[in-house]
Enzyme design. Structure first.
Site, mmCIF file in Angstrom:
data_model
loop_
_atom_site.group_PDB
_atom_site.id
_atom_site.type_symbol
_atom_site.label_atom_id
_atom_site.label_comp_id
_atom_site.label_asym_id
_atom_site.label_seq_id
_atom_site.Cartn_x
_atom_site.Cartn_y
_atom_site.Cartn_z
ATOM 1 N N LYS A 114 0.939 -1.297 0.006
ATOM 2 C CA LYS A 114 0.144 -0.045 0.179
ATOM 3 C C LYS A 114 0.833 1.373 0.143
ATOM 4 O O LYS A 114 0.393 2.271 -0.653
ATOM 5 C CB LYS A 114 -1.092 0.013 1.153
ATOM 6 C CG LYS A 114 -2.048 -1.071 0.888
ATOM 7 C CD LYS A 114 -3.257 -0.802 1.901
ATOM 8 C CE LYS A 114 -4.274 -1.601 1.669
ATOM 9 N NZ LYS A 114 -5.542 -1.588 2.622
ATOM 10 N N LYS A 198 -5.222 -9.594 -7.083
ATOM 11 C CA LYS A 198 -6.295 -9.526 -6.241
ATOM 12 C C LYS A 198 -7.368 -8.789 -6.670
ATOM 13 O O LYS A 198 -7.114 -7.607 -7.115
ATOM 14 C CB LYS A 198 -5.815 -9.322 -4.725
ATOM 15 C CG LYS A 198 -6.653 -9.636 -3.713
ATOM 16 C CD LYS A 198 -6.100 -8.896 -2.282
ATOM 17 C CE LYS A 198 -6.242 -7.774 -2.223
ATOM 18 N NZ LYS A 198 -6.197 -7.083 -0.829
ATOM 19 N N LYS A 201 -10.624 -2.959 -4.339
ATOM 20 C CA LYS A 201 -11.379 -1.729 -4.406
ATOM 21 C C LYS A 201 -10.631 -0.756 -5.132
ATOM 22 O O LYS A 201 -11.203 0.306 -5.773
ATOM 23 C CB LYS A 201 -11.632 -1.330 -3.036
ATOM 24 C CG LYS A 201 -12.357 -2.106 -2.072
ATOM 25 C CD LYS A 201 -12.599 -1.375 -0.708
ATOM 26 C CE LYS A 201 -13.106 -2.341 0.235
ATOM 27 N NZ LYS A 201 -13.116 -1.999 1.628
HETATM 28 P P1 TYM Z 1 -10.763 -5.003 3.763
HETATM 29 O O1 TYM Z 1 -11.726 -3.918 4.244
HETATM 30 O O2 TYM Z 1 -9.636 -4.874 2.918
HETATM 31 O O3 TYM Z 1 -11.479 -6.297 3.221
HETATM 32 C C1 TYM Z 1 -12.442 -6.782 4.123
HETATM 33 C C2 TYM Z 1 -12.738 -8.247 3.817
HETATM 34 O O4 TYM Z 1 -12.718 -8.845 2.766
HETATM 35 C C3 TYM Z 1 -11.479 -9.807 2.331
HETATM 36 N N1 TYM Z 1 -11.204 -9.323 0.884
HETATM 37 C C4 TYM Z 1 -11.279 -10.587 -0.007
HETATM 38 N N2 TYM Z 1 -11.427 -11.626 0.028
HETATM 39 C C5 TYM Z 1 -11.177 -12.606 -0.934
HETATM 40 N N3 TYM Z 1 -10.719 -11.945 -2.069
HETATM 41 C C6 TYM Z 1 -10.441 -10.716 -2.334
HETATM 42 N N4 TYM Z 1 -9.840 -10.179 -3.504
HETATM 43 C C7 TYM Z 1 -10.545 -9.958 -1.399
HETATM 44 N N5 TYM Z 1 -10.476 -8.687 -1.029
HETATM 45 C C8 TYM Z 1 -10.590 -8.480 0.486
HETATM 46 C C9 TYM Z 1 -10.451 -9.212 3.326
HETATM 47 O O5 TYM Z 1 -9.571 -10.286 3.547
HETATM 48 C C10 TYM Z 1 -11.371 -8.930 4.558
HETATM 49 O O6 TYM Z 1 -11.580 -9.878 5.292
HETATM 50 N N6 TYM Z 1 -7.884 -4.923 7.813
HETATM 51 C C11 TYM Z 1 -9.053 -5.314 7.336
HETATM 52 C C12 TYM Z 1 -10.143 -5.026 8.091
HETATM 53 C C13 TYM Z 1 -10.201 -5.242 9.663
HETATM 54 C C14 TYM Z 1 -10.372 -6.354 10.191
HETATM 55 C C15 TYM Z 1 -10.123 -5.861 11.658
HETATM 56 C C16 TYM Z 1 -10.550 -7.636 9.872
HETATM 57 C C17 TYM Z 1 -10.006 -4.122 10.580
HETATM 58 N N7 TYM Z 1 -9.945 -4.668 11.899
HETATM 59 C C18 TYM Z 1 -10.610 -7.216 12.738
HETATM 60 C C19 TYM Z 1 -10.693 -8.620 10.907
HETATM 61 C C20 TYM Z 1 -10.515 -8.334 12.262
HETATM 62 C C21 TYM Z 1 -9.116 -4.763 5.980
HETATM 63 O O7 TYM Z 1 -8.605 -3.925 5.536
HETATM 64 O O8 TYM Z 1 -10.061 -5.536 5.158
#
Ligand code: TYM
Length: 333
Positions: A114, A198, A201
Site C-alpha cells: 500500500k 487480487k 477496491k
Molecule cells: P478490507 O476492508 O480490505 O477487506 C474486508 C474483507 O474482505 C476480504 N477481501 C477479500 N477476500 C477474498 N478475495 C479478495 N479479493 C478480497 N479482498 C478483500 C479481506 O480479507 C477482509 O476479510 N484490515 C481489514 C479490516 C479489519 C479487520 C479487523 C478484519 C480491521 N480490523 C479485525 C478482521 C478483524 C481490511 O482492511 O479488510
C-alpha cells in the site's frame, strides 16, 4: 464451545465480490450458527490511514453497513457498529502499540504494497494499522476471525501481540489468542482482468471487479469481458493451475453455488467459455442483484442505518470498556 467472532470491513467504497465471498458471506453463515456471538465492525478508523474525502467517507460508512444488512447480517443477532463510535479501540491501540515490535511491523507485506515506492510519505497510521486491527479483535475476547487470505499476516500479528502482552505482564490467557477463519478455497478472489492480481477496491479499472452495487447489466457485461483463454474449460482440477483466470471464474461459480471446484469442473469441463460465462452471469446476478437492490433501497434511509450503528456501538462499548479497564489495571494505570 460457543465461538466469539469478530471481523471488520473498511468503508472505502466499491465493496466487491471478493469482499463478499472472502468475508461477508461467511459472516452471515457464522451469525446463523447456533451459540456464536458475532461482532461485525465497519472499520472507519482504518479507512483514514489513506486520504479520504470526509463527505464520501460518511456515505461509505453507511453503504458498507447497508451491504452487511443486505447480505443477511441482522442487528438483532450480531453487534454491528462503526469503529469510531467506540473509543476503546483507539485507546487500547496505543497500549498494544507499546507491546508490538517495530521488527514485526516491518515485515507486514500489505504495508509495503500500500505504501508503494514512496514509503516515507505513507501515514504513520498505515504503518501501525495492524495494531489497531489487533485491538479490535482482542477487546472482544474473540476466538475466531473470518477474513480473506490477504489478512492472514495481520492476524498472526494479533496473535503475537496477545501472547507477548500476556507474557510481559504475567497474565496467562488474559488476552485471548484468536484463530483465523480463512476458507481453504476461494479465500482470494482475483481480478477479472488479471488472474494473478487480487480483486481490489482500488484497481483503477471497474471492469476488474463486480461491485456489490452493480446493476444486472453491469454484472453481465463484466463477466462477458472477463479475461479467459482460447482452450475449452478443463476437465480435470489439476489442469487449471497454469490458467489463473479460469481457476478464478470456476472458483467464483463454485463458491456462489456452494459446491466444490471439482463439481463445477464436472459440470463444465470440455465446454466452451460462452456457455460457462452465461451460467456464471446468471448465478452472480441471482446472488448479487438482490443485495445491490437492497443497498440502493437503504441509501434513502440514513436514519435507519445510523440508528443501527448507534445501537450496535452501545452494545460494543459495554463489552470493550470493561476489557479496557482490566487492561489498564494490568498495565499499572
Ligand atoms: P478490507 O476492508 O480490505 O477487506 C474486508 C474483507 O474482505 C476480504 N477481501 C477479500 N477476500 C477474498 N478475495 C479478495 N479479493 C478480497 N479482498 C478483500 C479481506 O480479507 C477482509 O476479510 N484490515 C481489514 C479490516 C479489519 C479487520 C479487523 C478484519 C480491521 N480490523 C479485525 C478482521 C478483524 C481490511 O482492511 O479488510
Amino acid at each position: 464451545m460457543n465461538k466469539k467472532i469478530f471481523s471488520g470491513v473498511q468503508p472505502t467504497g466499491n465493496l466487491h465480490l471478493g469482499n463478499y465471498i472472502g468475508a461477508i458471506k461467511n459472516f452471515v453463515e457464522l451469525q446463523n450458527e447456533k451459540d456464536n456471538e458475532c461482532v461485525y465492525c465497519v472499520v472507519d478508523l482504518h479507512a483514514i490511514t489513506v486520504k479520504q474525502d470526509p463527505n464520501l467517507l460518511k456515505n461509505n460508512i453507511r453503504e458498507t453497513t447497508a451491504a452487511f444488512l443486505a447480505s443477511g447480517l441482522d442487528h438483532k443477532k450480531s453487534i454491528i457498529f462503526n469503529q469510531s463510535l467506540v473509543p476503546s479501540h483507539s485507546e487500547v491501540s496505543w497500549i498494544l502499540g507499546c507491546t508490538a515490535r517495530m521488527g514485526w511491523l516491518n515485515r507486514m507485506t500489505q504495508f509495503k504494497e500500500k505504501a508503494g515506492k514512496d514509503k516515507e510519505k505513507a501515514s504513520i497510521g498505515l504503518y501501525i494499522y495492524p495494531i489497531l486491527m489487533a485491538s479490535d479483535i482482542l477487546l472482544y475476547d474473540s476466538t475466531h476471525v473470518p477474513v480473506g487470505e490477504d489478512q492472514k499476516q495481520h492476524l498472526e500479528l494479533s496473535r503475537d501481540i496477545a501472547q507477548k502482552f500476556n507474557s510481559d505482564f504475567n497474565c496467562p490467557n488474559f488476552l485471548k489468542v484468536p484463530e483465523p477463519l480463512i476458507q481453504k478455497r476461494f479465500a482470494r478472489i482475483m481480478s477479472l482482468k488479471d488472474g494473478t492480481k487480487k480483486m481490489s477496491k482500488s484497481d483503477p479499472s471497474d471492469l476488474s471487479r463486480i461491485n456489490l452495487t452493480d446493476k444486472k447489466d453491469e454484472i453481465i457485461n463484466k463477466i462477458k469481458k472477463a479475461k479467459t483463454d482460447n482452450s475449452p474449460l478443463p476437465a480435470d482440477e489439476k489442469k487449471i493451475n497454469e490458467r489463473p483466470e479460469v481457476e478464478n471464474l470456476l472458483g467464483i461459480y463454485s463458491s456462489l453455488s456452494s459446491q466444490t471446484l471439482q463439481d463445477t469442473i464436472n459440470e463444465f469441463g470440455g465446454k466452451n467459455f460462452s456457455d460457462f460465462k452465461k451460467k456464471l452471469s446468471d448465478l452472480v446476478v441471482e446472488k448479487i442483484s438482490p443485495i445491490s437492490d437492497e443497498i440502493n433501497k437503504m441509501k434513502n434511509d440514513n436514519t435507519y442505518i445510523d440508528k443501527i450503528l448507534k445501537g450496535g456501538a452501545e452494545k460494543a462499548e459495554k463489552i470493550a470498556s470493561k476489557k479496557v479497564k482490566e487492561i489498564k489495571k494490568i498495565v499499572g494505570f
